[in-house]
Design a protein around this motif. Sequence first.
Motif, PDB file in Angstrom:
ATOM      1  N   SER A 199     -65.871  24.752  45.072  1.00  7.28           N
ATOM      2  CA  SER A 199     -66.547  23.316  45.612  1.00  7.28           C
ATOM      3  C   SER A 199     -67.993  23.447  46.002  1.00  7.28           C
ATOM      4  O   SER A 199     -68.343  22.406  45.370  1.00  7.28           O
ATOM      5  CB  SER A 199     -65.648  23.089  46.834  1.00  7.28           C
ATOM      6  N   TYR A 225     -63.368   8.968  41.602  1.00 11.37           N
ATOM      7  CA  TYR A 225     -63.127  10.462  42.164  1.00 11.37           C
ATOM      8  C   TYR A 225     -64.333  10.839  42.490  1.00 11.37           C
ATOM      9  O   TYR A 225     -64.503  11.575  43.774  1.00 11.37           O
ATOM     10  CB  TYR A 225     -62.261  11.238  41.167  1.00 11.37           C
ATOM     11  N   TYR A 280     -65.511  12.092  46.261  1.00 10.23           N
ATOM     12  CA  TYR A 280     -65.759  13.763  46.275  1.00 10.23           C
ATOM     13  C   TYR A 280     -67.061  13.938  46.764  1.00 10.23           C
ATOM     14  O   TYR A 280     -67.307  14.955  47.636  1.00 10.23           O
ATOM     15  CB  TYR A 280     -65.720  14.308  44.791  1.00 10.23           C
TER      16      TYR A 280
END
Length: 513
Positions: A408, A442, A446
């Motif tokens: 991530s 998205y 995010y």
Amino acid sequence: MAAKELCKIIIVDDEVLIRQGIKHYINWEQEGFQIVGEASNGKEALEIIERTHPQIILTDIVMPIMDGEELTRIVKSKYPDIEIIILSSFGEFDYVRSTFQSGVVDYILKPKLDASTLLDGLNKAVSRLLPTASNETKQQDRMSVNLVIDKLISGLETDYDAELVSRVFPYDSFYLLGVVFNGHYPKEDLTQIQDQITKQYPSNIAQATHYSFSIDKNKTAVILNVNKVESEAIIDSVKKIAETHNDFGFVLSEQFTDFSQIGLVYKEKLSKLIQYQFYFPHIPILREQDLQREVPKMEAFKMDWFTSECKHSRFYEAFSYLQEYVSLFSKCFTTDIFEFKSFFENIIFHITVILNNMEYDVTEIKNTKYEYFRSINEAYSSNETVEQLNKFIEQVNKCLDSEKNQPSNLNMKKILQFIEDHYADQLSLSDVAEHFHFNPSYLSNYFSTHNKEGFIEYLNKVRIEKASQLLLKDSASISEISGLVGFSDHSYFCKVFKKINGMSPSKFRRKHT
């Protein structure tokens, strides 16, 4: 001691009741005495002695912090004309015996202490004072010269009696010795260290005398007065002192012969040497001849480049440059110590902010940065200061290593890097999403989840940061700069700039240039 003048006494005992009892044993003034102070240990007593200049000290032998034995040794070394009477218990005679070697006049057993015994001891001490009127003259001379020295050191012009000065300093040459006390050894008291140093000095040279004064809590200075023919011996003597006190920094002025130059030598020579000693901790005695070396020419630290390298995760390049810069900076011994330390504190703060903005877990670094600041502030040499920075970089590298493989973080860093590289383009959320093969919706979620700001807010922050740099360095107009950083609407640029920086672009430029 002059007729009818009261003999000044201080009482030193860690028990308040003992001190009170002694004070009420006799009518002091009627007997020709005056109690000018009392202390609970030897350290306090030394401070009172400096202020009151007593002729007699009544002291207990066993006390905390500094006992009577050590107090006696220091007093007889520094103030040989002061007479000392020891108070002791039956089981302490071994300690008392050692004080007699230092020259105490008498001792009194506490259980047998009464008015008659006390007066006998005091009169015995007075008998040693009375025949030596010259001792009193010497003490008065030294007190008068002390005032002259204080004025000269303070930079004030003052008239003085040359004959009086020659009685206190009878030799024809002077040196100033500076001692930097290393605060990493708090159990050692500065007064004790000063005494140890000044006691060694005259014992190594036949014709010598000295005078000590404090500069601040961690520094002291000593005026060394010697016969000119002893000029070689003085260097050897100070070297011996430095060898036995290698935890402290020593600096020594060149020889001078005019007493009136003390203030000038202190200001122009000794004070500078004491500062420069910070950069030469491994030279036992720093002298002017040690400074005959070139000071490196330093360019300003490339903070913008350093920041950019860190933001691009090129930490190795950034930290290598920092450590090379610091290595050269540490050789610039004319740099003010406060300025030198401030650079290190600012770098540590700046790196912490960069890492935090890059979403690294800097919790531990934030918790320890103030410890680094404290250690840097208390550092007694450039080497110690650099050591703290190296420890900090080591901690940062551990933080980077622990997070560099988390997916991530890698994805987010790539996105932030893309924005950094393309902020001047007409960049939109859809453009970034397309580049990374994300759905725009998205990517928006995010981005907000992994970053403190949303996409537009972060992009504007990057653009305004770049615009601020251009406003300070570039002569381009504000309208041109707004286009250079990616804004198509000048009015919108000014609105965003004021929101982030709290002022308009024109006011920002005026204020900082």
